[in-house]
Write an enzyme that holds these catalytic residues in place. Structure first.
Site, short mmCIF file in Angstrom:
data_model
loop_
_atom_site.label_atom_id
_atom_site.label_comp_id
_atom_site.label_asym_id
_atom_site.label_seq_id
_atom_site.Cartn_x
_atom_site.Cartn_y
_atom_site.Cartn_z
N SER A 125 -0.16 -4.35 0.98
CA SER A 125 -0.02 -3.61 -0.26
C SER A 125 0.80 -2.34 -0.10
CB SER A 125 -1.41 -3.23 -0.76
OG SER A 125 -2.03 -2.42 0.23
N SER A 128 -0.71 0.73 4.25
CA SER A 128 -0.74 0.85 5.71
C SER A 128 -1.93 0.18 6.39
CB SER A 128 -0.71 2.32 6.13
OG SER A 128 0.54 2.84 5.87
N SER A 129 -2.20 -1.06 6.01
CA SER A 129 -3.27 -1.76 6.71
C SER A 129 -2.91 -1.94 8.19
CB SER A 129 -3.58 -3.10 6.04
OG SER A 129 -2.42 -3.86 5.89
N SER A 130 -1.62 -2.12 8.50
CA SER A 130 -1.26 -2.31 9.91
C SER A 130 -1.42 -1.02 10.72
CB SER A 130 0.14 -2.90 10.05
OG SER A 130 1.03 -2.23 9.22
N ASP A 174 2.73 7.02 8.60
CA ASP A 174 1.52 6.24 8.33
C ASP A 174 0.46 6.50 9.39
OD1 ASP A 174 3.22 5.28 6.46
OD2 ASP A 174 3.44 3.29 7.33
C1 GLA Z 1 6.71 2.78 5.71
C2 GLA Z 1 6.89 3.34 7.12
C3 GLA Z 1 6.80 4.86 7.11
C4 GLA Z 1 7.74 5.46 6.05
C5 GLA Z 1 7.56 4.76 4.71
C6 GLA Z 1 8.57 5.20 3.70
O1 GLA Z 1 5.41 3.00 5.26
O2 GLA Z 1 5.93 2.81 8.00
O3 GLA Z 1 7.10 5.36 8.39
O4 GLA Z 1 9.06 5.41 6.48
O5 GLA Z 1 7.64 3.35 4.83
O6 GLA Z 1 8.38 6.54 3.35
#
Ligand code: GLA
Length: 387
Positions: A125, A128-130, A174
């Site tokens: 989604s 940032s689940s990973s 993230d």
């Molecule tokens: C992803 C990447 C982050 C960042 C965003 C965009 O989430 O993992 O490091 O670059 O895209 O802001």
């Protein structure tokens, strides 16, 4: 949740002898998108939703993984002596990548583990689940093996593993937001030197609402790497005329003065986004500190326009969610969040408008896009912990 994951661990791995329960959050970025690999500022926060994990140390070098989000895959076995990315192994590349990365940084993982995960972040989604799984794994390794690493190190090792084990050239945002999360605060991070400040997010009579487009991301990762190299190419040209380390070092005026040296209109637009978005992020945090939430919302909207027109990472799904959100009275600001190409939007919505927001944006989305979006009213939470 603790009981649910422990029960499942027992069912899958036989007993819970020596097992501990952990949690790492997901994150949402409020503003500062695609700036973190350009030496700019970001303003993300950790969420109260995230990844729950149960883990215990084994006496041998075996690794056994089970995810309640991918139950059909069953138990996936591997070994500490065999840490290399395998396509068939799917999600286990994230925890395995972190174990490999610890080794690369001089912290050899001494024995195997049984690990069960259960995430309540919607998969793929853009929340940032990973990275949540990466930070959780690092936290588990530190807890069991006593490695002397700070939470900031956990973020850096997570990013290192994603770059070098999983082949995604992501920035630090993230993992940093997750490892360093603080309840009711967003993190104003300068990615040029990792200096940061916690800024309280006191939303009187308003909430953060996430709308998940449910668009499958597909090409996202390769497009992500493409944007990154477009920015690098623009930077290399600009460095011939100005002494800068990253696009984040430029003010809007300096960019306008020197932009012609880039010599390519597409790359110029990518760089313009990076420069203006960084300045917008600085202004947005100042507005929040001054309690000017209206201005903060306006800057969120401008961020989306720039990501749509200059950076071109939105697409019909995210644009529909945001443009429909802008029509709802009581929406203070709305933008795509994360990498883009699908994923989620984040909106600041007044309490009394939330129901209308979900109904109106949801209906318009289904009508235009043909399938449903999901909505989550979220809260800002702490970083990783033992439960
Ligand atoms: C992803 C990447 C982050 C960042 C965003 C965009 O989430 O993992 O490091 O670059 O895209 O802001």
């Amino acid at each position: 949740m603790k009981e649910t994951v422990l029960n499942k661990f027992k069912e899958v791995f036989g007993d819970t002898e020596g097992a501990k329960v952990f949690f790492a959050p997901g994150r949402v970025n409020l503003i500062g998108e695609h700036t973190d690999y350009n030496g700019g500022h970001v303003f993300p926060c950790a969420l109260t939703i995230g990844t729950y994990g149960v883990a215990r140390v084994r006496l041998d070098r075996k690794l056994r993984f089970f995810s309640m989000n991918f139950e059909h895959l069953g138990v996936i076995e591997s070994s500490l002596d065999d840490l290399k990315p395998e396509k068939e192994a799917g999600w286990t590349n994230y925890p395995k990548g972190v174990m490999w990365a610890f080794g690369e940084k001089g912290f050899k993982v001494p024995s195997g583990l049984d690990i069960l995960l259960n995430g309540n972040i919607p998969n793929g989604s853009g929340l940032s689940s990973s990275a949540s799984v990466e930070v959780l794994t690092g936290f588990i390794l530190r807890e069991f093996f006593g490695f002397e690493v700070s939470n900031q190190d956990l973020a850096l090792i997570g990013q290192f593993s994603e770059n070098n084990y999983n082949g995604v050239n992501c920035g630090i945002m993230d993992q940093f937001a997750i490892a360093m999360g603080k309840k009711d605060h967003a993190i104003f991070l300068d990615t040029a030197d990792l200096s940061f400040e916690y800024a309280p997010v006191k939303l009187e009579n308003a909430k953060l609402v996430i709308a998940c487009s449910n668009k499958k991301r597909g090409l996202g990762d390769s497009k992500y790497n493409e944007r990154r190299s477009e920015c690098e190419a623009a930077l290399a040209k600009l460095q011939k005329v100005v002494d800068i380390k990253g696009l984040g070092d430029l003010s809007e005026e300096q960019f306008e003065e020197h932009k012609s040296v880039i010599g390519d209109l597409v790359k110029e637009r990518r760089a313009r986004h990076a420069v203006y978005e960084n300045q917008r992020t600085i202004k947005a945090v100042a507005a929040l500190k001054a309690n000017d939430i209206t201005q903060f919302g306006r800057l969120m909207n401008e961020s989306h326009v720039s990501l749509r027109d200059d950076y071109e990472v939105t697409g019909a799904e995210l644009d529909t969610l945001v443009e429909e959100a802008w029509k709802v009275e009581g929406v203070i600001g709305s933008r795509m969040t994360g990498a883009g190409f699908g994923g989620c939007t984040v909106s600041l919505v007044k309490d009394e408008a939330i129901d209308t927001f979900i109904k109106q944006v949801g209906e318009a989305y289904r009508k235009k896009i043909g399938y449903q979006a999901d909505f989550y009213v979220v809260e800002i939470g702490d970083g990783p912990c033992i439960l």
